[in-house]
Design an enzyme around this catalytic site. Structure first.
Site, mmCIF file in Angstrom:
data_model
loop_
_atom_site.group_PDB
_atom_site.id
_atom_site.type_symbol
_atom_site.label_atom_id
_atom_site.label_comp_id
_atom_site.label_asym_id
_atom_site.label_seq_id
_atom_site.Cartn_x
_atom_site.Cartn_y
_atom_site.Cartn_z
ATOM 1 N N HIS A 99 7.726 -8.641 -1.889
ATOM 2 C CA HIS A 99 8.673 -7.990 -1.113
ATOM 3 C C HIS A 99 9.690 -9.134 -0.738
ATOM 4 C CE1 HIS A 99 6.493 -4.724 -0.341
ATOM 5 N NE2 HIS A 99 5.462 -4.956 0.589
ATOM 6 N N HIS A 169 9.232 0.228 5.006
ATOM 7 C CA HIS A 169 7.682 -0.052 5.110
ATOM 8 C C HIS A 169 6.966 0.128 6.541
ATOM 9 C CE1 HIS A 169 4.007 -2.387 4.342
ATOM 10 N NE2 HIS A 169 4.517 -2.817 3.073
ATOM 11 N N GLU A 288 5.992 4.559 0.945
ATOM 12 C CA GLU A 288 7.322 3.710 0.517
ATOM 13 C C GLU A 288 8.093 4.056 -0.731
ATOM 14 O OE1 GLU A 288 6.024 -0.593 0.422
ATOM 15 O OE2 GLU A 288 4.078 0.318 1.179
#
Length: 323
Positions: A99, A169, A288
């Protein structure tokens, strides 16, 4: 539109909260991580969120945030672009880049560009070399409400070739409490990406038929005893307009969420590890839309490169209805 301070980051920067409302929808956005802090439909909460900024800073579960510069995982934090190799920090068990790294977009305080009662636009500049990425990236995130739709538009431009993969998210729990194992999930994908022990795709694109990854018909999340943190293949490349990526039904609230997106992949995470992140295990699940994980290292995966003169554009819709 209500706009008020929510708290302060460790460096003293003020995190602001923007509240939007239209019809049956209510939306709370924080500048920290450009995240969805709260989302209500018919007055009931539908996502997980923390009560204060300290919990968002402490618990690295990315709740509601925009993950980037590259969402999901890159094996060993390494990739090559135009013949040059780059090393990114391995912030997940010292083995993978997750991420966007330690100062990924979910950990940054975004600036408000404009806002009214039904939309807000935020922006973030990621300088050349941040977290090891090449190029200065200018990113915009717009949340807007229209009927029963939450529309999320993500765009970005760069001054040098780079890689990018943004993902929203949020942890959804349509019933507002308990766990999501009884939620019924549909993903219209014929293929998924098998992963290794580090949750890095192996490079194979596997048929879902006859496996625990076949969600082409509505299936309870916990029906097969499988843990899920996998990417489902919706298409080979990004589409120009959103199309159905997933449908989720809450059995108690009789609420349906349709996720529509332009993205080629959909990461489905069942929230199994949330017990250590401030929420209960399986207290919410993530859907996602994104480019495939580790795509810069897999020639057969969807494109993740952005060059000067191009504009990255992702559109995702959360569409709510009553069953």
């Amino acid at each position: 539109m209500a706009h008020a301070p929510f708290g302060k980051m460790d460096d003293g920067a003020t995190v602001n909260e923007i509240r939007l409302g239209a019809g049956a929808l209510g939306l709370s956005i924080l500048t920290h991580g450009a995240r969805i802090h709260g989302l209500t439909f018919q007055g009931r909460p539908r996502v997980l969120g923390f009560a204060n900024i300290a919990d968002y800073l402490t618990h690295a579960v990315y709740a509601g945030a925009v993950a980037g510069r590259y969402a999901n995982r890159i094996a060993g934090g390494r990739f090559s672009l135009d013949g040059k190799s780059y090393q990114l920090p391995c912030n997940e068990r010292g083995r993978t880049h997750l991420h966007g790294g330690m100062r990924g977009f979910a950990h940054r305080n975004w600036d408000i560009v404009e806002a009214d009662d039904t939309h807000v636009t935020l922006t973030l500049v990621s300088p050349d070399g941040e977290e090891g990425y090449p190029g200065t990236l200018q990113t915009y995130c717009t949340y807007s409400l229209d009927g029963n739709d939450v529309r999320i538009t993500l765009t970005a431009t760069t001054d040098a070739p780079t890689i990018i993969n943004l993902a929203t998210h949020s942890y959804f729990n349509l019933d507002g409490s308990g766990d999501i194992l009884g939620h019924r999930l549909t993903i219209p994908a014929d293929h998924y990406l098998p992963v290794d022990d580090d949750l890095i795709p192996t490079g194979a694109i596997a048929d879902v038929s006859g496996t625990a990854f076949d969600f082409r018909t509505p299936t309870a999340v916990g029906a097969r005893g499988q843990r899920y943190d996998h990417n489902f293949v919706l298409s080979k490349e990004r589409q120009s307009e959103p199309r159905l990526a997933a449908s989720l039904e809450g059995p108690q609230s009789r609420t349906r969420l349709d996720v529509l997106s332009t993205e080629p992949g959909l990461q489905f995470y069942d929230g199994g590890y949330l017990a250590g992140g401030g929420f209960g295990a399986h207290g919410g699940l993530c859907l996602e839309p994104q480019v495939f994980p580790n795509a810069p290292n897999e020639p057969g995966f969807s494109k993740a490169t952005l060059r000067p003169g191009e504009t990255y554009r992702q559109v995702t819709l959360y569409r709510f209805s009553e069953i």
